[in-house]
Design a protein around this motif. Sequence first.
Motif, PDB file in Angstrom:
ATOM      1  N   CYS A 177       0.831  -1.211   0.000  1.00 15.47           N
ATOM      2  CA  CYS A 177       0.000   0.000   0.000  1.00 15.47           C
ATOM      3  C   CYS A 177       0.865   1.261   0.000  1.00 15.47           C
ATOM      4  CB  CYS A 177      -0.927  -0.005   1.214  1.00 15.47           C
ATOM      5  SG  CYS A 177      -2.247  -1.243   1.133  1.00 15.47           S
ATOM      6  N   LYS A 178       1.956   1.228   0.741  1.00 15.65           N
ATOM      7  CA  LYS A 178       2.843   2.390   0.811  1.00 15.65           C
ATOM      8  C   LYS A 178       3.434   2.723  -0.554  1.00 15.65           C
ATOM      9  CE  LYS A 178       6.906   4.185   3.265  1.00 15.65           C
ATOM     10  NZ  LYS A 178       7.957   3.872   4.271  1.00 15.65           N
ATOM     11  N   SER A 179       3.764   1.695  -1.338  1.00  9.98           N
ATOM     12  CA  SER A 179       4.391   1.931  -2.643  1.00  9.98           C
ATOM     13  C   SER A 179       3.439   2.615  -3.621  1.00  9.98           C
ATOM     14  CB  SER A 179       4.891   0.612  -3.235  1.00  9.98           C
ATOM     15  OG  SER A 179       3.813  -0.265  -3.502  1.00  9.98           O
ATOM     16  N   TYR A 180       2.133   2.536  -3.359  1.00  6.43           N
ATOM     17  CA  TYR A 180       1.152   3.186  -4.236  1.00  6.43           C
ATOM     18  C   TYR A 180       0.394   4.308  -3.527  1.00  6.43           C
ATOM     19  CZ  TYR A 180       1.839  -0.723  -7.450  1.00  6.43           C
ATOM     20  OH  TYR A 180       2.385  -1.646  -8.317  1.00  6.43           O
ATOM     21  N   ASP A 181       0.833   4.651  -2.325  1.00  9.27           N
ATOM     22  CA  ASP A 181       0.169   5.690  -1.542  1.00  9.27           C
ATOM     23  C   ASP A 181      -1.309   5.347  -1.305  1.00  9.27           C
ATOM     24  OD1 ASP A 181       0.011   8.049  -0.089  1.00  9.27           O
ATOM     25  OD2 ASP A 181      -0.563   9.255  -1.834  1.00  9.27           O
ATOM     26  N   ILE A 182      -1.550   4.083  -0.937  1.00 10.60           N
ATOM     27  CA  ILE A 182      -2.897   3.605  -0.626  1.00 10.60           C
ATOM     28  C   ILE A 182      -3.042   3.512   0.892  1.00 10.60           C
ATOM     29  CG2 ILE A 182      -4.506   1.657  -0.837  1.00 10.60           C
ATOM     30  CD1 ILE A 182      -3.040   0.904  -3.436  1.00 10.60           C
ATOM     31  N   ASP A 183      -4.145   3.966   1.416  1.00 10.93           N
ATOM     32  CA  ASP A 183      -4.411   3.854   2.850  1.00 10.93           C
ATOM     33  C   ASP A 183      -4.571   2.373   3.203  1.00 10.93           C
ATOM     34  OD1 ASP A 183      -5.204   4.004   5.465  1.00 10.93           O
ATOM     35  OD2 ASP A 183      -7.058   5.120   5.089  1.00 10.93           O
ATOM     36  N   SER A 184      -3.683   1.854   4.032  1.00 10.85           N
ATOM     37  CA  SER A 184      -3.673   0.420   4.334  1.00 10.85           C
ATOM     38  C   SER A 184      -4.559   0.043   5.516  1.00 10.85           C
ATOM     39  CB  SER A 184      -2.245  -0.044   4.623  1.00 10.85           C
ATOM     40  OG  SER A 184      -1.751   0.593   5.800  1.00 10.85           O
ATOM     41  N   SER A 185      -5.158   1.017   6.172  1.00  7.35           N
ATOM     42  CA  SER A 185      -5.873   0.739   7.426  1.00  7.35           C
ATOM     43  C   SER A 185      -7.023  -0.252   7.251  1.00  7.35           C
ATOM     44  CB  SER A 185      -6.408   2.044   8.026  1.00  7.35           C
ATOM     45  OG  SER A 185      -7.301   2.687   7.124  1.00  7.35           O
ATOM     46  N   SER A 186      -7.614  -0.314   6.063  1.00  9.36           N
ATOM     47  CA  SER A 186      -8.747  -1.218   5.839  1.00  9.36           C
ATOM     48  C   SER A 186      -8.313  -2.627   5.468  1.00  9.36           C
ATOM     49  CB  SER A 186      -9.646  -0.666   4.723  1.00  9.36           C
ATOM     50  OG  SER A 186     -10.168   0.589   5.072  1.00  9.36           O
ATOM     51  N   TYR A 187      -7.011  -2.839   5.282  1.00  8.84           N
ATOM     52  CA  TYR A 187      -6.559  -4.108   4.719  1.00  8.84           C
ATOM     53  C   TYR A 187      -5.621  -4.908   5.616  1.00  8.84           C
ATOM     54  CZ  TYR A 187      -8.269  -1.416   0.785  1.00  8.84           C
ATOM     55  OH  TYR A 187      -9.044  -0.641  -0.031  1.00  8.84           O
ATOM     56  N   VAL A 188      -4.972  -4.263   6.573  1.00  5.56           N
ATOM     57  CA  VAL A 188      -3.980  -4.983   7.377  1.00  5.56           C
ATOM     58  C   VAL A 188      -4.616  -5.858   8.454  1.00  5.56           C
ATOM     59  CG1 VAL A 188      -2.098  -3.374   6.949  1.00  5.56           C
ATOM     60  CG2 VAL A 188      -3.697  -2.930   8.819  1.00  5.56           C
TER      61      VAL A 188
END
Length: 440
Positions: free
Chosen positions: A161-172
Motif C-alpha cells: 500500500c505504501k508503494s502506491y500511496d494507498i491507505d492500508s488501514s482497511s486491509y492490514v
Amino acid sequence: MHRRLGAEFVTDWNKNELYLNDAKEAIDSIKDMEVRGKVTSLQEDLFNHVKNRDTAKADKVFKELKVIAKTQTERLGKTTATVLNYYRFRGNGHRYREIERIEEIPAAKQYNFPAEPGETTEDRVELLLAMADWKEKEFQDRMKSEIVEPMNTASSIADLCKSYDIDSSSYVYDKFGTPVELKDPLFAFGGGAPNNILVKPRFGPPKGYQRALAKEKEGMKKMGDKWIGLRDLNRVTFELEDPLMLTLAYKALMKKYKVSGLKNKFEWVHTTTYKQPPDIHMDLDLGEGWLVEVQLMFASVLTVKKELHKFYDVVRAEKPQAILSPLFKVAQTIEAVKDEEIERMRKMMESAEVAHKMNQRRESGTASAWGEGAGERIKELEGKLAAWKTWAREALEKFEDSPEGGLIDDHFSSRLKKERVPITKKHFLSIKNDCYRPFL
C-alpha cells in the motif's frame, strides 16, 4: 456510477463450506472432456463434408454443433456463478468484500487522429493498428514494472500500500481484528505454499485488421456512424487468485494512471448465471490520450472464459467454413483423460469427507442452523464418499492380483466406460498413497 453495497457474506461456517464445496466441484467441471471429444468428432465430420462438397450433411452437422455450443455457454454461465463463490467465501470473506463496491467510470474516446479529406474508416483503422504496434513495448514494460513487479515483490500489505500511496488501514486487519497476511497459502495460485506470485500478466495478441475493422464498424453502426476508435488494441489481463490483491491492483492502477473508463462486471447480488465472465474492466490513458485495456480477473474465472470463447466461436459462426479447424487439441490420450478423472475423484473425495465431518457436527448439536436442502446435499456427498471407497478397494485388489501392472475399470467417464486403461505400478501406488490411503 454509484454501486450498491456488496452482498452480505454467509457467516454460518457450515453454509460457507457447502458453498466452497460446490465451487470446487464447479472448477473441476469447467472442461467437459466428453463434450470436447464430441465437438472434435463433429468438427472432423464437418471438415470432411465441406471438403467433399456435401452441403446437406455439412449443414446438418453445423446445426448440431450450434446446439451444443448454446448448451455449453449456458452451462458455463451457471458454472461461473458457482465458481465465484470460491473467491467469495474462502477465509471469512474479508478479502472479497470491496470488489462489488468498486464504482464504474463512463468510457472516454480513444485517441482521435485529425481527419484527412477523403480518409476512409479502413485508413483510420490501419493507422490505429500501427499506433498500437508502436505502443506495445512501452505498454508491456510499464505494466510489468509499475504493477506486476511491485505487487509480487512486496513484503507485506502495508509495504504494498505504501508503494502506491494507498491507505492500508482497511486491509492490514480483518473484521475480527486478525492481522491479514499478504501471501496467505489459502490464496496462493494452485493452493499450497505461496510462491511470491500474486499477479500474472496475460498480454493479448495483436488484433488482426479484419477483426479490428469489423469491430469498429459495429461500434459506428450503434453510434450513428460516428467514429469510435478501438480502445483494446493494447490489452492485458491480470490474473489473480487472491480477492484482496484484485482490490489492491485496482487501487494501484487508479493511483498510477488516468482511468478513462471502468466497468465492474461483478454482480452485487449472488446471481445464478453470468453472460460474461466477471472482471474489473478498465481503460487506462497511457499518455497523450492513447487508451489501453486492462482486465482484473480471477484465475478460475479466466479458465471459464477461455473455455467459453471456444463455444462462442461456434455460436458466432455464420457458415460451416468458419469452424473447420479443431477448437480443441486433438491429441487427447486415454491416459490424459484418466489422470483428469483421478484428480477430479480425489477432490470430490475431499469434499465428501468434509461433508461427513459437518454432518457429525450437526448430529452432535455443535453446528448451527442449516440452509434448505443442506441435509440432502450431505447425504449425496456421503454417498459419493462411499462409492469412492468401494472403487479404491476394488482397484487395489485388481492391482495386487497382478504385481507387475494392472487394469482399472473407469466408472467415472461415460466416454471411457467400456475402456480398460493400463497403468504402471508406480502410477497406481502414487494414486493409492495420495488419494485412497485416508479412506481405506
